[in-house]
Design an enzyme around this catalytic site. Structure first.
Site, PDB file in Angstrom:
ATOM      1  N   GLU A 185       1.967   1.059  -1.523  1.00  0.00           N
ATOM      2  CA  GLU A 185       1.002   0.719  -2.579  1.00  0.00           C
ATOM      3  C   GLU A 185       1.393  -0.528  -3.369  1.00  0.00           C
ATOM      4  O   GLU A 185       1.415  -0.512  -4.608  1.00  0.00           O
ATOM      5  CB  GLU A 185       0.808   1.937  -3.497  1.00  0.00           C
ATOM      6  CG  GLU A 185       0.325   3.170  -2.736  1.00  0.00           C
ATOM      7  CD  GLU A 185       0.200   4.426  -3.567  1.00  0.00           C
ATOM      8  OE1 GLU A 185       0.050   5.515  -2.971  1.00  0.00           O
ATOM      9  OE2 GLU A 185       0.252   4.321  -4.803  1.00  0.00           O
ATOM     10  N   GLU A 230      -1.284   9.941   5.539  1.00  0.00           N
ATOM     11  CA  GLU A 230      -1.361  10.985   4.500  1.00  0.00           C
ATOM     12  C   GLU A 230      -2.752  11.624   4.508  1.00  0.00           C
ATOM     13  O   GLU A 230      -3.363  11.833   3.469  1.00  0.00           O
ATOM     14  CB  GLU A 230      -1.070  10.365   3.115  1.00  0.00           C
ATOM     15  CG  GLU A 230       0.258   9.632   3.020  1.00  0.00           C
ATOM     16  CD  GLU A 230       0.539   9.044   1.649  1.00  0.00           C
ATOM     17  OE1 GLU A 230       1.409   8.174   1.566  1.00  0.00           O
ATOM     18  OE2 GLU A 230      -0.120   9.459   0.661  1.00  0.00           O
TER      19      GLU A 230
END
Ligand code: G3I
Length: 360
Positions: free
Chosen positions: A166, A272
């Site tokens: 991220e 994920e």
């Protein structure tokens, strides 16, 4: 019941198990009768060109229902939170390897691969480093030492790592303004990839992020970074799509993003995966209609992934074993959510069938 009838039933049963998921025949050792045990179609039995993984944590590895399911269905483990910096190095200079070791040792004992997650992530950075009083050069050395220590410890055990998680902002097509960018400069991710490669020349190194399957400014920034890194021979091997989506997420947008990712030549990890089924909080129980919609969405995502070239294939990791484990319940403070493949009783859902159908 005479033999003919028995044989007929056996043949019908054989045919049924063959169509449903295959069967295994073994000869019992006393009277040579054929013992037929149907092979339950499991995720790992069905996938041959990529692995299916799951995120979990040590408390769950102490529970037989979890370990039986994990060992039956999955080939790869990601530590949901216990291989992050705030757990491994919560205090300056004092490493706590216990939980990470437990997950890695369990996985190796069970023949499961381990995907390391995540070396650098702004949300799991320990307070001592966020509030670091030293110079920027000293800060950078702390980060280098951390990456080197972790990757070296698990060399040849953890065969792939999310080096940075991220690092791109949700808006503006820019880098996320993390403590790492502030203290190490815009090229901090490149330094992290190089240090990880120096520590382990073989493991696969990934950049991992969320939302860029639909967030175009973020997507463009990520692909610009990758193009720049490839032109500069930065040791990146793969791109992780977290894929925290819901049943209404646009198929064409996901397909476009995956097609672009294939074009980079990198390995692609759906890292994920979970699919929210109540994003608008309009239901309070998991309806049959929503359960069928989830089956179709898992099938859609998996078949999209299964269709990518072999050279880009890596794996699909589910972000949790069963619905009531999901981070989504607490994060959205909505417990009327059923995002995973198994229900709260460890029973395979239609979603599990959808995942398998995506591989046909
Ligand atoms: O298990 C302990 C419990 O014993 C303790 O009482 C409690 C209170 O401190 O903490 C519990 O651990 C928490 C753990 O979740 C289990 O609930 C950790 O503090 C908490 O940090 C951890 O949150 C994880 C979060 O990342 C931060 O690391 C979530 O499980 C995990 O699902 C989430 O995963 C992230 C990915 O890494 C990156 N992408 C988004 C994704 C969701 O946020």
């Amino acid at each position: 019941m005479n033999n003919i009838k028995l044989k007929l039933i056996l043949q019908i049963f054989l045919f049924a198990t063959w169509t449903l998921g295959g069967c295994e025949k073994s000869v019992s050792n006393d009277d040579n009768t054929v013992v037929v045990t149907p092979t339950i179609a499991t995720l790992k039995n069905k996938t041959t060109t990529f692995f299916v993984g799951v995120a979990t944590s040590t408390p769950k590895l102490a529970i037989i229902n979890y370990t039986q399911l994990i060992e039956r269905e999955f080939e790869s483990i990601t530590a949901e939170y216990q291989m992050k910096m705030d757990v491994i190095l919560p205090t300056k200079g004092i490493y706590n390897w216990s939980k990470a070791d437990e997950i890695v040792n369990y996985s190796i004992t069970k023949g499961l691969r381990v995907h390391g997650h995540a070396l650098i992530w702004h949300e799991s950075t320990p307070v001592w480093l966020v509030d670091y009083k030293g110079t920027d050069a000293e800060f950078e050395l702390e980060v280098k030492n951390y990456i080197t220590a972790v990757v070296t410890r698990y060399k040849d055990k953890v065969t792939s790592w999310d080096v940075v998680n991220e690092g791109v902002a949700d808006a503006g097509g820019a880098l996320r303004n993390t403590i790492f960018k502030q203290r190490m400069g815009d090229d901090y991710m490149v330094k992290c990839f190089k240090w990880a490669r120096e520590a382990d020349p073989n493991c696969k190194l990934f950049y991992n992020d969320y939302g860029f399957e639909t967030n175009i400014s973020k997507q463009n920034k990520i692909f610009d970074l990758i193009l720049d890194w490839k032109n500069r021979n930065i040791p990146i091997n793969g791109l992780g799509f977290q894929m925290h989506i819901n049943y209404l997420t646009s198929k064409s947008q996901m397909q476009d993003a995956i097609t672009k990712a294939v074009g980079t030549g990198l390995l692609i990890h759906i890292s994920e995966l979970d699919i929210r089924m109540n994003p608008n909080n309009d239901i309070s129980s998991f309806t049959t209609e929503r359960s069928t919609a989830q089956q179709l969405k898992y099938k859609e995502v998996v078949s999209m992934y299964n269709a990518i070239p072999l050279a880009n294939k890596f794996g699909i990791t589910l972000w949790g074993v069963k619905d009531d484990d999901s981070w989504l319940l607490k994060f959205h403070n909505n417990y009327n959510e059923w995002p995973l493949l198994f229900d709260s009783t460890f029973k395979a859902k239609k979603a599990h069938t959808g995942f398998l159908e995506g591989i046909n």
